[in-house]
Design a protein around this motif. Structure first.
Motif, short mmCIF file in Angstrom:
data_model
loop_
_atom_site.label_atom_id
_atom_site.label_comp_id
_atom_site.label_asym_id
_atom_site.label_seq_id
_atom_site.Cartn_x
_atom_site.Cartn_y
_atom_site.Cartn_z
N GLU A 41 7.33 2.15 -1.71
CA GLU A 41 8.32 2.12 -2.78
C GLU A 41 7.75 1.47 -4.04
OE1 GLU A 41 11.29 3.39 -3.10
OE2 GLU A 41 11.56 4.17 -1.07
N ALA A 42 6.98 0.41 -3.87
CA ALA A 42 6.36 -0.25 -5.02
C ALA A 42 5.36 0.68 -5.70
CB ALA A 42 5.69 -1.55 -4.58
N PHE A 43 4.59 1.42 -4.90
CA PHE A 43 3.63 2.36 -5.46
C PHE A 43 4.35 3.42 -6.30
CE2 PHE A 43 1.06 6.20 -5.44
CZ PHE A 43 -0.21 5.72 -5.72
N ALA A 44 5.45 3.92 -5.78
CA ALA A 44 6.22 4.92 -6.52
C ALA A 44 6.76 4.36 -7.83
CB ALA A 44 7.38 5.43 -5.66
N ALA A 45 6.96 3.03 -7.86
CA ALA A 45 7.44 2.37 -9.07
C ALA A 45 6.31 1.89 -9.97
CB ALA A 45 8.33 1.19 -8.69
N GLY A 46 5.05 2.15 -9.55
CA GLY A 46 3.91 1.81 -10.40
C GLY A 46 3.34 0.43 -10.18
N VAL A 47 3.53 -0.15 -8.98
CA VAL A 47 2.97 -1.47 -8.66
C VAL A 47 2.24 -1.38 -7.33
CG1 VAL A 47 3.48 -3.88 -8.10
CG2 VAL A 47 4.72 -2.74 -9.95
N LEU A 48 1.01 -1.90 -7.29
CA LEU A 48 0.20 -1.85 -6.08
C LEU A 48 0.23 -3.21 -5.39
CD1 LEU A 48 -2.99 0.04 -7.37
CD2 LEU A 48 -0.77 0.97 -6.68
N VAL A 49 0.72 -3.23 -4.15
CA VAL A 49 0.67 -4.41 -3.30
C VAL A 49 0.13 -3.97 -1.94
CG1 VAL A 49 2.49 -5.70 -4.48
CG2 VAL A 49 3.11 -4.12 -2.64
N ASN A 50 -0.17 -4.93 -1.09
CA ASN A 50 -0.84 -4.64 0.17
C ASN A 50 -0.06 -5.24 1.33
OD1 ASN A 50 -3.20 -6.25 2.06
ND2 ASN A 50 -3.28 -4.03 1.98
N SER A 51 -0.06 -4.53 2.46
CA SER A 51 0.60 -5.02 3.67
C SER A 51 -0.42 -5.03 4.81
CB SER A 51 1.80 -4.13 4.03
OG SER A 51 2.40 -4.55 5.23
N PRO A 52 -1.13 -6.16 5.01
CA PRO A 52 -2.15 -6.20 6.06
C PRO A 52 -1.57 -6.18 7.47
CG PRO A 52 -1.85 -8.38 5.13
CD PRO A 52 -1.02 -7.44 4.31
N GLN A 53 -0.31 -6.63 7.59
CA GLN A 53 0.42 -6.59 8.85
C GLN A 53 1.81 -6.01 8.57
OE1 GLN A 53 -0.85 -7.45 11.90
NE2 GLN A 53 -2.80 -7.82 10.87
N PRO A 54 2.46 -5.39 9.55
CA PRO A 54 3.74 -4.73 9.29
C PRO A 54 4.81 -5.63 8.68
CG PRO A 54 2.90 -4.08 11.43
CD PRO A 54 2.00 -5.17 10.94
N ASP A 55 4.71 -6.94 8.93
CA ASP A 55 5.74 -7.87 8.44
C ASP A 55 5.23 -8.77 7.31
OD1 ASP A 55 3.99 -9.43 9.87
OD2 ASP A 55 5.52 -10.40 11.11
N THR A 56 4.15 -8.35 6.65
CA THR A 56 3.52 -9.23 5.65
C THR A 56 3.10 -8.46 4.41
OG1 THR A 56 2.61 -10.59 7.45
CG2 THR A 56 1.63 -10.88 5.26
N LEU A 57 3.33 -9.06 3.25
CA LEU A 57 2.74 -8.57 2.00
C LEU A 57 1.67 -9.54 1.56
CD1 LEU A 57 5.81 -7.43 -0.15
CD2 LEU A 57 4.32 -6.00 1.26
N ARG A 58 0.53 -9.00 1.09
CA ARG A 58 -0.58 -9.83 0.61
C ARG A 58 -0.80 -9.57 -0.87
NH1 ARG A 58 -6.59 -9.26 3.18
NH2 ARG A 58 -5.81 -7.11 3.22
N PHE A 59 -1.06 -10.65 -1.62
CA PHE A 59 -1.24 -10.55 -3.06
C PHE A 59 -2.62 -11.09 -3.44
CE2 PHE A 59 3.14 -11.09 -1.90
CZ PHE A 59 3.78 -10.08 -2.61
N MET A 60 -3.41 -10.24 -4.10
CA MET A 60 -4.79 -10.58 -4.50
C MET A 60 -5.04 -10.12 -5.93
SD MET A 60 -6.42 -9.09 -0.97
CE MET A 60 -5.23 -7.72 -1.04
N PRO A 61 -4.26 -10.60 -6.89
CA PRO A 61 -4.40 -10.09 -8.26
C PRO A 61 -5.71 -10.54 -8.88
CG PRO A 61 -2.98 -12.00 -8.25
CD PRO A 61 -3.26 -11.67 -6.79
N ALA A 62 -6.01 -10.01 -10.05
CA ALA A 62 -7.13 -10.54 -10.83
C ALA A 62 -6.91 -12.02 -11.07
CB ALA A 62 -7.24 -9.79 -12.16
N LEU A 63 -7.98 -12.79 -11.10
CA LEU A 63 -7.83 -14.23 -11.29
C LEU A 63 -7.36 -14.58 -12.70
CD1 LEU A 63 -10.95 -15.62 -9.37
CD2 LEU A 63 -8.65 -15.10 -8.52
#
Length: 398
Positions: free
Chosen positions: A348-370
């Motif tokens: 859903e975030a991708f469709a809205a133009g935002v890239l986030v990551n889910s390394p596990q089914p119950d987790t979102l991970r954030f690794m933006p530019a520093l």
């Protein structure tokens, strides 16, 4: 001979990818072939500490490409010497071996530890690693990893890796025997869902390995190069490991990695280690400008401040949607979703133009530019707020 019928078919199908082709990047943004813009909080899994296509990296690559691409690793080159000296000057290590990927650097660390055991510890070769750890995709680094999905793959694995539990010093102590030569860990287990080793545990681990004459190897592929608010993650605990590996962010977006070791641990003989492209001046030129910028005290302080801001915003988001804890350090953070909705949120975030990551089914991970901005954090949070509301409503209907 069968030709690919679709432009995507020529690439080996090794992961699910959306049918979008990215053609340009700048800072925290990517653009696809249809000129759609995406706010990127993944950055190639923490590969771009200065964002996409930073000018200083592009300029360094262009200038070096006109001078010398590679003379072969059989000869010294100016850029690798400069980068090695800069890494040594900024760390507790004495020598550097350059590689092309984090997995290759970790493979080198495993080889170095085993060589150390062969020379100084009566052939000791076992390395204690950790459940949930991730060290790469070569056969040895997959074997070293504690990722359950790897367990049935590519048998037989490389033997000699015993798994302890993170933050459990007793579980480490129980695995040590006469065949043990080293302990290897990520200070924050990224693929497992951003689970940090505590500073106290790292201090206990350093004391235990020194007491038993074992090498301590820190895999800083993801935590190194300013990601946690210090240049290297081990600095938070005030310890000095024997071996460290770097990758991802060290090249600012180009393939570069490094194996660092103290003089005590550096025991390769000629011919033990090498690689055709290792330490080539083109990649090292990029690494030099990245290290120069990231190692500045003001830059590292900004990572700390921005990380605290992102953490606060994620906590507010979690409270609003009844989610779980925020884990991690600096600009490597995770949000516990408490439900296996990670894939749906990412889509859903991708469709809205935002890239986030889910390394596990119950987790979102954030690794933006520093160097991500406050405004970009706000935009990402607003998007996630909308997405979580939508996904939550969909679950209630279902």
């Amino acid at each position: 001979m069968t030709n690919a019928a679709h432009p995507f078919d020529a690439l080996m199908d090794i992961t699910a990818r959306p049918e979008v082709v990215f053609v340009r990047g700048a800072g925290s943004y990517l653009w696809d072939a249809n000129r759609n813009r995406y706010l990127d909080f993944v950055q190639g899994w923490a590969v771009n500490p200065l964002g996409h296509s930073p000018v200083i990296v592009a300029d360094a690559l262009a200038a070096q490409a006109r001078r010398l691409l590679t003379p072969s690793p059989a000869f010294y080159n100016e850029q690798s010497l400069k980068l090695a000296k800069a890494l040594v000057d900024n760390s507790c290590f004495d020598q550097v071996f350059f590689a092309n990927s984090g997995a290759e650097a970790n493979e080198g660390a495993i080889k170095l530890a085993r060589k150390f055991g062969a020379k100084y510890k009566n052939g000791a070769h076992e390395i204690i690693t950790f459940e949930g750890g991730f060290h790469g995709r070569t056969l040895a680094t997959m074997s070293a990893s504690g990722k359950r999905a790897f367990e049935p793959l590519f048998e037989p694995k490389v033997s000699g890796f015993r798994k302890a539990r993170l933050n459990d010093i007793v579980s480490v102590r129980q695995l040590i025997n006469s065949s043990t030569v080293a302990v290897m860990l990520e200070q924050i287990q990224g693929e497992a869902g951003v689970w940090p080793a505590s500073d106290a545990f790292l201090q206990e681990l350093r004391a235990l390995t020194q007491q038993r004459g074992l090498l301590l190897i820190v895999d800083e592929i993801q935590t190194g190069m300013g990601r946690t608010g210090k240049l290297f993650g081990y600095e938070h605990a005030g310890i000095e490991p024997d071996i460290m590996t770097l990758g991802k962010g060290i090249g600012g977006g180009v393939p570069l990695a490094a194996l660092l070791a103290t003089e005590h641990a550096s025991c390769f003989d000629h011919g033990d280690q090498g690689g055709t492209f290792n330490g080539n001046p083109l990649m090292c030129a990029a690494g030099l400008v990245v290290l120069d910028q990231i190692s500045q005290p003001d830059f590292l302080k900004s990572v700390v401040d921005t990380g605290l801001l992102l953490e606060r915003e994620l906590q507010r988001l979690s409270a609003r949607h009844g989610l779980g804890e925020i884990r991690g350090r600096g600009l490597l953070l995770a949000l516990d979703l408490k439900m296996p909705i990670g894939a749906a949120v990412v889509a859903e975030a991708f469709a809205a133009g935002v890239l986030v990551n889910s390394p596990q089914p119950d987790t979102l991970r954030f690794m933006p530019a520093l160097n991500v901005t406050r405004e970009e954090i706000s935009l990402m949070i607003d998007c996630l707020d909308t997405v979580l509301t939508k996904v939550g409503a969909a679950r209630r209907v279902a």
